[in-house]
Design a protein around this motif. Structure first.
Motif, PDB file in Angstrom:
ATOM      1  N   GLU A 133       0.826  -1.204   0.000  1.00 56.86           N
ATOM      2  CA  GLU A 133       0.000   0.000   0.000  1.00 56.86           C
ATOM      3  C   GLU A 133       0.865   1.261   0.000  1.00 56.86           C
ATOM      4  O   GLU A 133       0.546   2.246  -0.675  1.00 56.86           O
ATOM      5  N   THR A 266      -2.774   1.011   7.928  1.00 58.52           N
ATOM      6  CA  THR A 266      -3.452  -0.208   7.461  1.00 58.52           C
ATOM      7  C   THR A 266      -4.623  -0.603   8.352  1.00 58.52           C
ATOM      8  O   THR A 266      -5.402  -1.475   7.966  1.00 58.52           O
ATOM      9  N   LEU A 269      -7.623  -0.204   6.376  1.00 62.61           N
ATOM     10  CA  LEU A 269      -7.860  -1.149   5.281  1.00 62.61           C
ATOM     11  C   LEU A 269      -8.543  -2.378   5.850  1.00 62.61           C
ATOM     12  O   LEU A 269      -7.959  -3.112   6.641  1.00 62.61           O
ATOM     13  N   ASP A 270      -9.779  -2.630   5.459  1.00 61.17           N
ATOM     14  CA  ASP A 270     -10.500  -3.763   6.028  1.00 61.17           C
ATOM     15  C   ASP A 270     -10.130  -5.055   5.305  1.00 61.17           C
ATOM     16  O   ASP A 270      -9.254  -5.069   4.421  1.00 61.17           O
ATOM     17  N   ASP A 273     -10.192  -4.925   1.547  1.00 61.18           N
ATOM     18  CA  ASP A 273      -9.016  -4.228   1.013  1.00 61.18           C
ATOM     19  C   ASP A 273      -7.795  -5.146   1.039  1.00 61.18           C
ATOM     20  O   ASP A 273      -7.024  -5.206   0.073  1.00 61.18           O
ATOM     21  N   GLY A 274      -7.621  -5.849   2.166  1.00 66.43           N
ATOM     22  CA  GLY A 274      -6.503  -6.783   2.273  1.00 66.43           C
ATOM     23  C   GLY A 274      -6.587  -7.873   1.231  1.00 66.43           C
ATOM     24  O   GLY A 274      -5.570  -8.272   0.638  1.00 66.43           O
TER      25      GLY A 274
END
Length: 325
Positions: A133, A266, A269-270, A273-274
């Motif tokens: 990311e 991060t 980032l749920d 997203d991961g």
């Protein structure tokens, strides 16, 4: 079947308030999966959450952001699949991965690469998601770029080096002492001992005065000023952590250098997203261009010994730490 429940934040790492007990098989909704966890990485953020450093954390809860396991309930096409994942909400805003059972949205579930063991897959998560990311937000590393990684032998540092060398960039790593690079890379990594030489001056010498196109600063404030001086014109510095929150900032040097700062959190980032980031990385793991972290049995802990696993991570360790339900 066991899980970890943290009823409230602990006063310190030596007095972790962990309730390790039986976990009933959870019920799931129509859009969820039930995963039987086989391996779960322990990250510094997991420990910080237990210690109460995450103000938006929900109590009580089960910690843990990374996992590998097998789907045992949910959509029929996913049942029996060996899967992996990581999410910033796991272990923070909903129960996490340091348990036998994990409930996650079905749209966030992905099959792990077949060539990775469950332990290797469970250890990929946060470090690679963070590294990816950060580089994505910086525009990506490219062939011909100079990428300077501060904290090169840390887990995010190693992941960033893997991604940058895979892209063909020239990589320079910085550590606090004289140590070789200990991770995998697809190209040469030049290491600098920050205790022996001003690394910004050396980077400028090594690049004929141009500096680094990307500085991946995994440490934060201790390296901030020198990192700025090591940046190329239109260079980008990435931040994921810090020790001191306030740092001296030379606005003139910033705009004259046309610099960009990228902050990566991060926790925002749920799991979906991961999953999308792991989708991008999976082919390179399957091809062997990216490598999982080595698993040392001395740093693999049973859930009953979770307090020692957390203490090991808190005190700093080169090895990836895993919990095995």
């Amino acid at each position: 079947m066991k899980n970890i429940r943290v009823q409230e934040k602990s006063a310190d790492i030596g007095s972790l308030a962990l309730d390790i007990g039986a976990q009933a098989r959870p019920r799931i909704g129509a859009t969820e999966c039930l995963i039987e966890v086989e391996s779960a990485g322990v990250n510094p953020s997991d420990v910080k959450a237990v210690l109460g450093y995450m103000p938006h954390a929900v109590w009580p809860r089960t910690p843990g952001r990374d996992y590998a396991g097998r789907v045992i309930d949910g959509p029929p096409d996913l049942i029996g699949k060996a899967v992996w994942g990581s999410g910033g909400e796991l272990g923070i805003r909903r129960d996490g991965t340091h348990a036998r059972y994990l409930v996650v949205p079905a749209h966030a579930v992905r099959e792990k690469p077949a060539n990775l063991t469950m332990d290797e897959a469970g250890a990929v998560g946060v470090p690679f998601v963070t590294a990816f990311e950060g580089l994505r937000r910086a525009g990506g590393a490219r062939r011909g770029d100079v990428v300077l990684v501060l904290g090169a032998n840390g887990k995010v540092g190693q992941a960033a080096i893997q991604l940058a060398t895979m892209a063909g960039a020239e990589v320079i790593g910085v550590e606090r002492r004289d140590r070789p690079y200990i991770g995998h890379a697809s190209g040469d990594v030049t290491m600098i001992d920050a205790s022996a030489v001003p690394f910004d001056e050396l980077v400028l010498d090594m690049t004929a005065g141009r500096g680094a196109n990307i500085v991946y600063n995994t440490v934060g404030s201790p390296y901030f000023e020198r990192a700025n001086r090591a940046m190329a014109v239109r260079g980008t510095q990435i931040f994921i952590s810090t020790i001191e929150r306030a740092v001296p900032f030379d606005i003139f040097a910033f705009y004259r250098g046309q610099h960009t700062y990228v902050g990566v959190d991060t926790l925002a980032l749920d799991a979906q997203d991961g999953a999308q980031i792991l989708d991008t990385l999976a082919p390179s793991f399957e091809e062997g261009v990216l490598k999982p972290f080595p698993i040392d049995g001395d740093f693999v802990f049973d859930l009953a010994d979770a307090a020692r696993a957390y203490q090991t991570v808190f005190r700093g360790v080169a090895n990836r730490v895993l919990l095995k339900p």
